[in-house]
Write a protein that holds these residues in place. Structure first.
Motif, short mmCIF file in Angstrom:
data_model
loop_
_atom_site.label_atom_id
_atom_site.label_comp_id
_atom_site.label_asym_id
_atom_site.label_seq_id
_atom_site.Cartn_x
_atom_site.Cartn_y
_atom_site.Cartn_z
N GLY A 109 0.80 -1.25 -0.18
CA GLY A 109 0.09 0.17 0.05
C GLY A 109 0.64 1.35 -0.09
N LEU A 110 0.51 2.36 0.20
CA LEU A 110 1.01 3.55 0.56
C LEU A 110 1.19 3.92 1.88
CD1 LEU A 110 -0.61 5.73 -2.13
CD2 LEU A 110 1.51 4.57 -2.23
N LEU A 111 2.36 4.79 2.52
CA LEU A 111 2.47 5.26 3.85
C LEU A 111 3.31 6.53 3.65
CD1 LEU A 111 5.60 4.41 4.00
CD2 LEU A 111 4.76 2.62 5.44
N ASN A 112 3.07 7.37 4.85
CA ASN A 112 4.17 8.51 4.67
C ASN A 112 5.36 8.25 5.30
OD1 ASN A 112 4.98 11.23 4.81
ND2 ASN A 112 3.34 11.96 5.69
N GLU A 113 6.33 8.45 4.46
CA GLU A 113 7.85 7.96 4.96
C GLU A 113 8.45 9.23 6.02
OE1 GLU A 113 10.30 7.08 1.75
OE2 GLU A 113 9.21 5.30 1.24
N LYS A 114 7.56 10.36 6.10
CA LYS A 114 8.16 11.15 7.19
C LYS A 114 8.25 10.68 8.57
CE LYS A 114 6.67 15.78 8.93
NZ LYS A 114 5.80 16.93 8.86
N TYR A 115 7.47 9.48 8.80
CA TYR A 115 7.44 9.12 9.91
C TYR A 115 8.35 7.89 10.19
CZ TYR A 115 3.77 12.27 10.39
OH TYR A 115 3.12 13.66 10.34
N MET A 159 10.73 -2.32 10.23
CA MET A 159 9.97 -1.22 10.54
C MET A 159 9.22 -1.54 11.91
SD MET A 159 7.05 0.64 7.85
CE MET A 159 6.52 -0.92 7.34
N SER A 160 9.37 -0.79 12.91
CA SER A 160 8.60 -0.90 14.13
C SER A 160 6.90 -0.74 13.89
CB SER A 160 8.99 0.06 15.25
OG SER A 160 8.47 1.11 14.98
N TYR A 161 6.45 -1.51 14.79
CA TYR A 161 5.05 -1.29 14.64
C TYR A 161 4.53 0.20 15.03
CZ TYR A 161 4.68 -6.55 15.31
OH TYR A 161 4.78 -7.87 15.13
N ASP A 162 5.18 0.66 15.95
CA ASP A 162 4.79 2.17 16.04
C ASP A 162 5.11 3.30 14.94
OD1 ASP A 162 3.99 1.26 18.87
OD2 ASP A 162 5.86 1.94 19.73
N ASP A 163 6.31 2.86 14.44
CA ASP A 163 6.61 3.80 13.34
C ASP A 163 5.74 3.59 12.33
OD1 ASP A 163 8.69 5.00 14.73
OD2 ASP A 163 10.16 3.66 13.57
N TYR A 164 5.11 2.51 11.98
CA TYR A 164 4.16 2.23 10.98
C TYR A 164 2.79 2.75 11.19
CZ TYR A 164 0.85 -0.16 8.04
OH TYR A 164 -0.31 -0.65 7.28
N LEU A 165 2.56 2.49 12.39
CA LEU A 165 1.09 3.12 12.62
C LEU A 165 1.19 4.76 12.59
CD1 LEU A 165 0.13 1.33 16.20
CD2 LEU A 165 -1.00 1.39 13.93
#
Length: 325
Positions: A109-115, A159-165
């Motif tokens: 999918g897509l995510l925001n790599e800023k995080y 990729m940590s769960y928290d960073d993904y969220l």
């Protein structure tokens, strides 16, 4: 009896694939290579065409069915959601992803790599990009992933769960989709020479890109050459010249495979293609990186001319190839 719970699971994934200019091809190729036993034969049938996507201004290899939906190799499920849903405790996306991986699904999918700390955009600017998750580790609370990192390398990373969220909560579009791809691991690819011939013929006959339409076929590279020559106010996007190089490398692989199988009788076709197309295309990619460091106008024009010369040589060789198939 106690309940046995799986704390980690990793699905097979291949990093060393022939197209890594863009995630949208690197990911499915990595999945297919890890699951299809005769990947080289499968690859001969794929990615013969190329495409200029007008909406994105992007040059890339193209295949109308890279996931092989028509043959039933891939089954895909998806759902569309809004970023605010990730603030709802009842919506357990981590649990959903773990469940789907346990049942053989790759997540995209897509995510925001800023995080994401391993990304170039981390903490600086919004950057929506494709992601892949092919495994998880509950003990360390990480997903197994792949893609380009801040080092500029296409590589595996956690990729940590928290960073993904956070990357989902901070998504900068109003809605987006998450896809779950499951691959049939018992598929055996078959070489389809008539299809390969038809696709090469189609590649050699470019479509028109007037009225804002997407452009397909060998004419894509002429458009790239003109763009490099004329757009002097910007650097050369090396994803474009890498796609150019990867297309030629893949075609060379195809010609070599068909020659080894005795389908192309004239071995000189593969040698000529390697010398007149592949080697010069590799040079174009290297020169584009050099240009971005030097901003030499003469070098820019040279790159443009080389692309046109390579396309002309390729057209001659592939026209001869069609007669051999």
């Amino acid at each position: 009896m106690g309940c046995f719970c799986v704390s980690e699971r990793t699905l097979p994934f291949a990093l060393d694939v022939p197209c890594i200019a863009y995630h949208n091809l690197a990911f499915p190729l990595g999945i297919m290579k890890a699951n299809i036993s005769n990947f080289d034969e499968w690859l001969c049938n794929k990615l013969i065409d190329c495409k200029y996507e007008n909406n994105y201004g992007r040059y890339n290899l193209f295949d109308s069915d890279i996931w092989e939906y028509a043959k039933g190799i891939t089954q895909t499920q998806s759902f569309h959601i809004t970023p605010d849903l990730f603030n709802c405790n009842a919506f357990d996306i981590i649990g959903i992803i773990r469940y789907m991986i346990d049942h053989g699904n790759y997540i995209m999918g897509l995510l925001n790599e800023k995080y994401l700390p391993m990304k170039k955009a981390y903490g600086k600017y919004d950057f929506v990009h494709d992601f892949l998750i092919y495994g998880y580790d509950d003990n360390n609370r990480v997903f197994r992933s792949a893609g380009y990192t801040s080092r500029g390398h296409y590589e595996l990373y956690d990729m940590s769960y928290d960073d993904y969220l956070q990357s989902m909560k901070g998504f900068c579009f109003s809605r987006f989709a998450i896809y779950f791809h499951k691959i049939a691991t018992d598929h055996t690819a078959k070489l389809d020479v008539s299809s390969i011939k038809s696709k090469i013929e189609k590649y050699l006959n470019s479509t028109d890109d007037s009225d804002g339409k997407d452009l397909y076929g060998i004419g894509v590279w002429s458009k790239l050459a003109r763009s490099i020559r004329d757009e002097i106010d910007r650097g050369i996007d090396i994803r474009f010249t890498r796609s150019f190089m990867e297309h030629k490398s893949l075609m060379s692989h195809r010609l070599n495979y068909l020659t080894d199988k005795g389908i192309i009788a004239d071995e000189a076709i593969f040698r000529r293609y390697s010398e007149s197309v592949v080697t010069p295309a590799n040079k174009v990619y290297l020169l584009s990186m050099k240009y971005n460091m030097t901003n030499c106008e003469e070098l820019r024009n040279n790159i443009s001319e080389r692309i046109l010369q390579i396309a002309d040589a390729e057209k001659d060789i592939l026209t001869e190839t069609i007669s051999s198939l």
